[in-house]
Design a protein around this motif. Structure first.
Motif, PDB file in Angstrom:
ATOM      1  N   THR B  20       0.820  -1.201   0.000  1.00 55.72           N
ATOM      2  CA  THR B  20       0.000   0.000   0.000  1.00 55.72           C
ATOM      3  C   THR B  20       0.853   1.250   0.000  1.00 55.72           C
ATOM      4  O   THR B  20       1.853   1.312   0.708  1.00 55.72           O
ATOM      5  N   MET B  21       0.447   2.239  -0.765  1.00 58.21           N
ATOM      6  CA  MET B  21       1.120   3.528  -0.720  1.00 58.21           C
ATOM      7  C   MET B  21       0.098   4.593  -0.330  1.00 58.21           C
ATOM      8  O   MET B  21      -1.033   4.575  -0.814  1.00 58.21           O
ATOM      9  N   ILE B  22       0.511   5.493   0.552  1.00 50.31           N
ATOM     10  CA  ILE B  22      -0.375   6.601   0.916  1.00 50.31           C
ATOM     11  C   ILE B  22       0.053   7.822   0.125  1.00 50.31           C
ATOM     12  O   ILE B  22       1.226   8.189   0.114  1.00 50.31           O
ATOM     13  N   LEU B  23      -0.876   8.425  -0.557  1.00 48.56           N
ATOM     14  CA  LEU B  23      -0.558   9.581  -1.382  1.00 48.56           C
ATOM     15  C   LEU B  23      -1.418  10.764  -0.950  1.00 48.56           C
ATOM     16  O   LEU B  23      -2.630  10.636  -0.786  1.00 48.56           O
ATOM     17  N   PHE B  24      -0.783  11.902  -0.750  1.00 48.55           N
ATOM     18  CA  PHE B  24      -1.527  13.110  -0.381  1.00 48.55           C
ATOM     19  C   PHE B  24      -1.793  13.917  -1.639  1.00 48.55           C
ATOM     20  O   PHE B  24      -0.872  14.410  -2.275  1.00 48.55           O
ATOM     21  N   PHE B  25      -3.057  14.032  -1.969  1.00 48.51           N
ATOM     22  CA  PHE B  25      -3.488  14.799  -3.142  1.00 48.51           C
ATOM     23  C   PHE B  25      -3.941  16.152  -2.603  1.00 48.51           C
ATOM     24  O   PHE B  25      -4.999  16.284  -2.029  1.00 48.51           O
ATOM     25  N   GLY B  26      -3.125  17.169  -2.741  1.00 48.82           N
ATOM     26  CA  GLY B  26      -3.378  18.446  -2.083  1.00 48.82           C
ATOM     27  C   GLY B  26      -2.444  18.606  -0.911  1.00 48.82           C
ATOM     28  O   GLY B  26      -1.469  17.863  -0.831  1.00 48.82           O
ATOM     29  N   PRO B  27      -2.653  19.561   0.002  1.00 48.61           N
ATOM     30  CA  PRO B  27      -3.764  20.508   0.044  1.00 48.61           C
ATOM     31  C   PRO B  27      -3.505  21.820  -0.720  1.00 48.61           C
ATOM     32  O   PRO B  27      -4.378  22.673  -0.697  1.00 48.61           O
ATOM     33  N   ILE B  37      -6.985  15.131  -0.477  1.00 47.53           N
ATOM     34  CA  ILE B  37      -7.546  13.793  -0.377  1.00 47.53           C
ATOM     35  C   ILE B  37      -6.385  12.884  -0.011  1.00 47.53           C
ATOM     36  O   ILE B  37      -5.338  12.910  -0.671  1.00 47.53           O
ATOM     37  N   ILE B  38      -6.558  12.118   1.071  1.00 46.76           N
ATOM     38  CA  ILE B  38      -5.529  11.160   1.454  1.00 46.76           C
ATOM     39  C   ILE B  38      -5.913   9.829   0.823  1.00 46.76           C
ATOM     40  O   ILE B  38      -6.942   9.253   1.146  1.00 46.76           O
TER      41      ILE B  38
END
Lengths: 152, 402
Positions: B20-27, B37-38
């Motif tokens: 799994t990869m966590i990607l921060f879209f924003g802020p 969006i996390i």
């Protein structure tokens, strides 16, 4: 003007535990989504009223168009069963009522802050009447006035 | 959420499994405003999406309790300045119910004209942002350039481009001249012609179409459950429009259709907005033909006018506020107002205790109701589909955060 009809358009609940059964009945009647879920603070009587407005997409002839549910909660420890199972549309609005009024929604799948910073606003509920907005226009106000809290 | 461990030096890390990869879209302004969006990704497939909104929260509900009733209309129109007329209208409708006052017919027509102009410009804005999210710069330039016409028409009615403050209890702030309707017709003809161009160059452009067709499908049942509103709901087969269900303004005097699509994908949501612009054009034409002459403010307030105020009204066709407006005290009670904004239904709930300031104002905006889609809709799609999904629901962060 629309909205003022003769049909009873609201229901007042004294005991928060009764909310899910009332909600279920309304859902079966055709009220399929939540428009607004929030609260009003009444510090004088030590109450918080949870105010829910529901409406229908599927039943065109439903009367009234918007039904209001009010639930009386104890201001010191406002707790109420979550409605997310009955109306999934309540999910984000319950999170908002939780951060703004400190209402705990039991069995909510993901109860945490939505708009406010969880660190700065931990235990602080800005839409309660005792939360005072700090006035920052020091150019116009004397320091004493700012100290005394500014506008309520 | 996984446990956060301190790995020394004040730096903390979060352990996740290898897949799994966590990607921060924003802020920082991913598209239409500050929000993030996390995302949890498996490869490039989104398996969890957690919208983190609130970056532009301006405490409007709390602030409104510190301001007089009339001043709040200036506050609330800043919810969504590109659709300000519709926002203020919902607040003023609720306030008028509390005050027990109704606007005259000409004012209703003028309100509805502004509403529809706002709706067209809001849809053009939404599609412009959508286009640039998909990388279609031509679409972006076209929609934003053409929106200018609608903004200028709104300026001709109200005197300001975006924050109109046009609605006042019992009427509207300014009247229009006859020449306005000629300009309106010119603008509408232009937009009508351009709609065909948009279809050729943007919506049916193979590159755009392949990115939005069958992407972000929202079924009717799910849309009802999630309480989705506005064009997003109608593109999923929900035949619901506040203009029809609880008519306000001059909507009961005009004949229009509510377009509905059943596909529920990003393409349907785009066609939905185009069709709504067509209906708005038709509504505006009907209104400009049938608008009656008459006063633009309720008699009750006109009686309070001083000779100087009457002269301004005669000469400039604009209202100078009677003194009573600064200290309006609606009787104790509660009222709601709902209006179909460009993005969907906006709902105001007011509670008065007879004071010059509201006891409580609750406002639910369409973007806030639609924000739940950002949690449930992207799951299962690829990361590259996210801009198409986000853009197609016309989410506007300042409106959602209030």
């Amino acid at each position: 003007m629309s909205g003022d009809s003769q049909v009873k358009a609201e229901f007042f609940i004294e005991n928060p535990a009764e909310l899910p059964s009332v909600a279920q009945t309304l859902k079966e009647k055709g009220y399929d989504h939540v428009i607004s879920l929030s609260a009003v603070d009444y510090p004088k009587s030590n109450e918080i009223h949870l105010v829910i407005h529901v409406s229908s997409y599927t039943k065109k002839d439903i009367e009234p168009k918007i039904f209001e549910i009010r639930v009386k909660l104890n201001r010191d420890n406002p707790r109420v069963p979550s409605l997310v199972k009955i109306w999934p549309s309540a999910e984000f609005q319950e999170r908002e009522a939780y951060e703004m009024f400190g209402i705990v929604f039991e069995n909510h799948p993901d109860l945490r802050n939505i708009l406010l910073d969880p660190e700065e606003f931990s235990g602080v509920h800005p839409l309660r009447k005792d939360y005072i907005v700090q006035v920052e226009d020091i150019m116009l106000k004397l320091k004493e006035e700012v100290k005394n809290g500014g506008n309520k | 959420m996984e446990a956060i461990s301190d790995i020394g030096g004040g730096i903390s890390a979060r352990k996740i499994d290898d897949k799994t990869m966590i990607l921060f879209f924003g802020p920082q302004h991913p598209s239409s405003g500050h929000m993030r969006i996390i995302l949890k990704l498996d490869g490039d497939v989104i398996i969890e999406s957690d919208p983190d909104i609130g970056y532009v929260h301006r405490t409007m509900e709390k602030l409104s309790e510190t301001k007089e009733w009339i001043k709040n209309s200036v506050l609330f129109e800043r919810l969504a300045i590109l659709d300000a007329g519709n926002v203020t209208q919902a607040y003023i409708i609720a306030l008028e119910k509390l005050l027990g006052i109704e606007p005259p017919e000409r004012a209703l027509y003028l309100r509805t004209i502004l509403s529809e102009i706002n709706r067209i410009s809001s849809h053009l804005y939404g599609m412009g942002i959508f286009a640039i999210m998909l990388g279609s710069s031509t679409g972006y330039m076209w929609f934003f350039g053409d929106r200018e016409i609608m903004v200028q028409l709104a300026e001709r009615i109200t005197g300001s481009r975006l924050t109109h403050t046009y609605h006042i209890p019992g009427g509207v702030r300014r009247d229009v001249s006859k020449s306005f309707f000629e300009e309106l017709e010119k603008g509408l003809n232009y937009i009508e012609k351009r709609l065909r161009h948009y279809e050729i160059m943007f919506v049916n452009n193979p590159v755009v179409r392949s990115r939005i067709e069958n992407v972000g499908i929202l079924s009717r049942e799910r849309a009802i459950d999630l309480g989705v509103t506005g064009p997003n709901a109608r593109a999923s087969g929900i035949d619901f429009d506040v203009r029809v269900e609880e008519p306000y303004g001059a909507y009961s005097f005009v004949d229009f259709e509510v377009p509905v699509y059943k596909e529920g994908d990003a393409l349907a949501r785009t066609f939905q907005r185009m069709d709504e612009i067509r209906q708005s054009i038709s509504i505006l034409r009907q209104l400009s033909k049938s608008i009656p002459e008459g006063p633009i403010l309720n008699e009750k307030y006109l009686k309070l006018f001083t000779p100087a105020m009457k002269e301004v009204l005669e000469k400039d066709k604009r209202i100078k506020f009677p003194a009573i407006f600064t200290s309006l005290k609606p009787p104790s009670g509660k009222a709601y107002g709902r209006v179909e904004e460009g993005r969907g239904e906006i709902f105001f709930y007011l509670e008065s205790n007879g004071e010059p300031k509201p006891y409580r104002v609750r406002v639910v905006t369409p973007s806030f109701r639609n924000s739940i889609l950002l949690k449930y809709l992207p799951v299962g799609y690829r990361l590259a589909d996210l801009p198409a999904i986000y853009g197609s629901i016309d989410y506007f962060p300042p409106e959602a955060d209030r």
